[in-house]
Design an enzyme around this catalytic site. Structure first.
Site, mmCIF file in Angstrom:
data_model
loop_
_atom_site.group_PDB
_atom_site.id
_atom_site.type_symbol
_atom_site.label_atom_id
_atom_site.label_comp_id
_atom_site.label_asym_id
_atom_site.label_seq_id
_atom_site.Cartn_x
_atom_site.Cartn_y
_atom_site.Cartn_z
ATOM 1 C CG ASP A 9 -1.551 1.260 1.565
ATOM 2 O OD1 ASP A 9 -2.245 1.771 0.669
ATOM 3 O OD2 ASP A 9 -1.384 1.783 2.685
ATOM 4 C CG ASP A 11 -1.580 7.697 0.075
ATOM 5 O OD1 ASP A 11 -2.293 7.367 -0.888
ATOM 6 O OD2 ASP A 11 -0.668 8.546 -0.023
ATOM 7 C CG HIS A 78 -9.298 14.163 -7.300
ATOM 8 N ND1 HIS A 78 -8.665 13.242 -8.099
ATOM 9 C CD2 HIS A 78 -8.894 13.904 -6.027
ATOM 10 C CE1 HIS A 78 -7.917 12.457 -7.357
ATOM 11 N NE2 HIS A 78 -8.055 12.833 -6.094
ATOM 12 C CB ALA A 80 -7.181 21.764 -8.725
#
Ligand code: XBP
Length: 253
Positions: A9, A11, A78, A80
């Site tokens: 994974d 994050d 999103h 941005a």
């Protein structure tokens, strides 16, 4: 079963990135003239939803007076946010968690294959791997499964199945590293044993399906703590320790 690959994974597991995501979301909201602000407590609740676009949609659906925003506007907002997050990571704002660089190197030296299975956007993964592991960082991972590459994000098993398919390996010959209940459910339902490293936003309990829960992978001078699972026999999670976590060879094999 012999261990052949580690599937990571991103994050909260490779690096503590969610505060960076939260800052990027808030900066994108401000730049769009929206009076939205996600503080840490609200963000912790919104993290129950994986995927930035889906998280914005959950906020719209549960916040009186926010929106309405059509799907195109959500996608633009999103995008941005992603641009801001990528710029922050590329500037060196995020470091790998303790023990991650060490275990990645040890795994490669031991001939283990590496893959990524994440809900975050592909651009975010590339930025993090380049910033923390250098120009060869992305190439260390045989498969990078990320974001919208699959129809259903975590806790659905899709992204880990995507990684298994491209590795051409069964789940029981791999080991996944995760930090959240969604991530644990996703890998477990893909048939992969999971090591959980608890994180800033990942919570501390409910990880009953994990083969081991630690507070991190540890370094020789900064031992990790085993919160559940067999004793490590040393201060860190290393290749020998993860090999011992693998399910026994099936007698029918
Ligand atoms: C974490 C997520 C992502 C990030 C934000 O993914 O759920 O949504 O919070 O990234 P994982 P995006 O734990 O699977 O790495 O805005 O690009 O989704």
């Amino acid at each position: 079963m012999p261990l052949e690959a580690l599937i990571w994974d991103v994050d909260g597991t490779l690096a503590e990135t969610e505060e960076g995501h939260r800052a990027a979301f808030n900066a994108a909201f401000a730049a769009a003239g929206l009076d939205w602000h996600w503080d840490a407590a609200l963000y912790a609740r919104l993290l129950e939803v994986t995927g930035g676009k889906e998280r914005i949609r959950r906020y719209l659906d549960t916040t009186p007076g926010a929106g309405p925003l059509d799907d195109d506007a959500v996608r633009r907002l999103h995008a941005a946010k992603t641009a801001r997050y990528v710029a922050a990571v590329a500037s060196g704002s995020v470091a790998l968690r303790p023990g991650v660089r060490r275990l990645l190197h040890e795994a490669r030296t031991a001939g283990l294959r590496l893959a990524i299975a994440t809900t975050t956007s592909p651009a975010n993964v590339e930025a993090l791997l380049l910033a923390t592991l250098g120009p060869d960082g992305p190439g260390l991972f045989e498969v990078i499964g990320a974001g919208d590459m699959v129809p259903h994000k975590k806790p659905a098993p899709d992204i880990f199945r995507y990684a298994l398919d491209r590795l051409r390996l069964p789940g029981e010959r791999c080991l996944a590293f995760e930090d959240t209940l969604n991530g644990l459910a996703s890998a477990h339902d893909a048939g992969i044993p999971v090591v959980v490293t608890t994180s800033l936003y990942g919570g501390a309990d409910g990880f009953g399906n994990a083969v081991m829960v630690v507070d991190g992978l540890g370094e020789q001078d900064a031992p990790c703590r085993v919160l559940s699972g067999p004793p490590l026999g040393g201060p860190v999670v290393d290749v020998a320790a993860v090999r011992r976590l693998m399910p026994a060879e099936s007698s029918l094999a």
